[in-house]
Design an enzyme around this catalytic site. Sequence first.
Site, PDB file in Angstrom:
ATOM      1  N   CYS A  11       0.877  -1.179   0.000  1.00  0.00           N
ATOM      2  CA  CYS A  11       0.000   0.000   0.000  1.00  0.00           C
ATOM      3  C   CYS A  11       0.908   1.222   0.000  1.00  0.00           C
ATOM      4  O   CYS A  11       2.067   1.135  -0.395  1.00  0.00           O
ATOM      5  CB  CYS A  11      -0.991  -0.029   1.158  1.00  0.00           C
ATOM      6  SG  CYS A  11      -0.287   0.197   2.804  1.00  0.00           S
ATOM      7  N   THR A  12       0.417   2.332   0.473  1.00  0.00           N
ATOM      8  CA  THR A  12       1.207   3.565   0.418  1.00  0.00           C
ATOM      9  C   THR A  12       2.208   3.654   1.568  1.00  0.00           C
ATOM     10  O   THR A  12       3.411   3.731   1.346  1.00  0.00           O
ATOM     11  CB  THR A  12       0.277   4.796   0.410  1.00  0.00           C
ATOM     12  OG1 THR A  12      -0.640   4.668  -0.682  1.00  0.00           O
ATOM     13  CG2 THR A  12       1.080   6.082   0.250  1.00  0.00           C
ATOM     14  N   ARG A  17      -3.589  -0.492   5.194  1.00  0.00           N
ATOM     15  CA  ARG A  17      -4.158  -1.563   4.384  1.00  0.00           C
ATOM     16  C   ARG A  17      -3.257  -2.779   4.223  1.00  0.00           C
ATOM     17  O   ARG A  17      -3.703  -3.917   4.430  1.00  0.00           O
ATOM     18  CB  ARG A  17      -4.542  -1.028   2.992  1.00  0.00           C
ATOM     19  CG  ARG A  17      -5.668  -0.020   3.042  1.00  0.00           C
ATOM     20  CD  ARG A  17      -5.840   0.694   1.726  1.00  0.00           C
ATOM     21  NE  ARG A  17      -4.707   1.606   1.538  1.00  0.00           N
ATOM     22  CZ  ARG A  17      -4.482   2.304   0.438  1.00  0.00           C
ATOM     23  NH1 ARG A  17      -5.293   2.191  -0.597  1.00  0.00           N
ATOM     24  NH2 ARG A  17      -3.447   3.126   0.348  1.00  0.00           N
ATOM     25  N   ASP A 129      -7.970   4.019   0.655  1.00  0.00           N
ATOM     26  CA  ASP A 129      -7.181   4.304   1.845  1.00  0.00           C
ATOM     27  C   ASP A 129      -8.063   4.921   2.930  1.00  0.00           C
ATOM     28  O   ASP A 129      -8.666   5.967   2.714  1.00  0.00           O
ATOM     29  CB  ASP A 129      -6.062   5.277   1.486  1.00  0.00           C
ATOM     30  CG  ASP A 129      -5.004   5.416   2.564  1.00  0.00           C
ATOM     31  OD1 ASP A 129      -5.195   4.876   3.670  1.00  0.00           O
ATOM     32  OD2 ASP A 129      -3.978   6.065   2.281  1.00  0.00           O
TER      33      ASP A 129
END
Length: 165
Positions: A11-12, A17, A129
């Site tokens: 994910c970021t 997540r 998100d």
Amino acid sequence: METIKKILFVCTGNTCRSPMAEYLLKAMIRQRDDLKLENWQIISAGISAVKGAEANAKVKNVMAELGIELEGHISHSLADIELEEQDLIITMTRKHSRALVLDYPNLSDKVFTLKELSGLDSENKDIQDPFGLSEAVYRATRDEIKANLEFLLENLKKFDLSKQD
């Protein structure tokens, strides 16, 4: 001896997540009789992760509701991971997938969104998100990831991760 299957969730920031996906999948494998967790290496990382950050407090709360503790989780950057060694790289969004494939075109056959692999939702391929939103949104994100992982787990049984080029 069975080959260890290596799965990376991306994910970021690796605080919401992807850790949820990592810990949920580990818990789901533990609950099954036909799979053994020791045959899997399941990790997570973030495209823009600050190395060493804890999981988000709301993530810890909603995961604890399922009896899953994330107290030991610390974030990892993609730079910390041997990407070529992964059998499957599962991203939370198409944007994550595109960024990975642009930076690592040789991995394009290993990079998929969670929803692409699960086949659960043909309309929307992204897990949004929840960062900065309410705990209810985090809970909904957790449940969305879990539902997709349940379908993914069935598909993984059919998916030969031992194939290497």
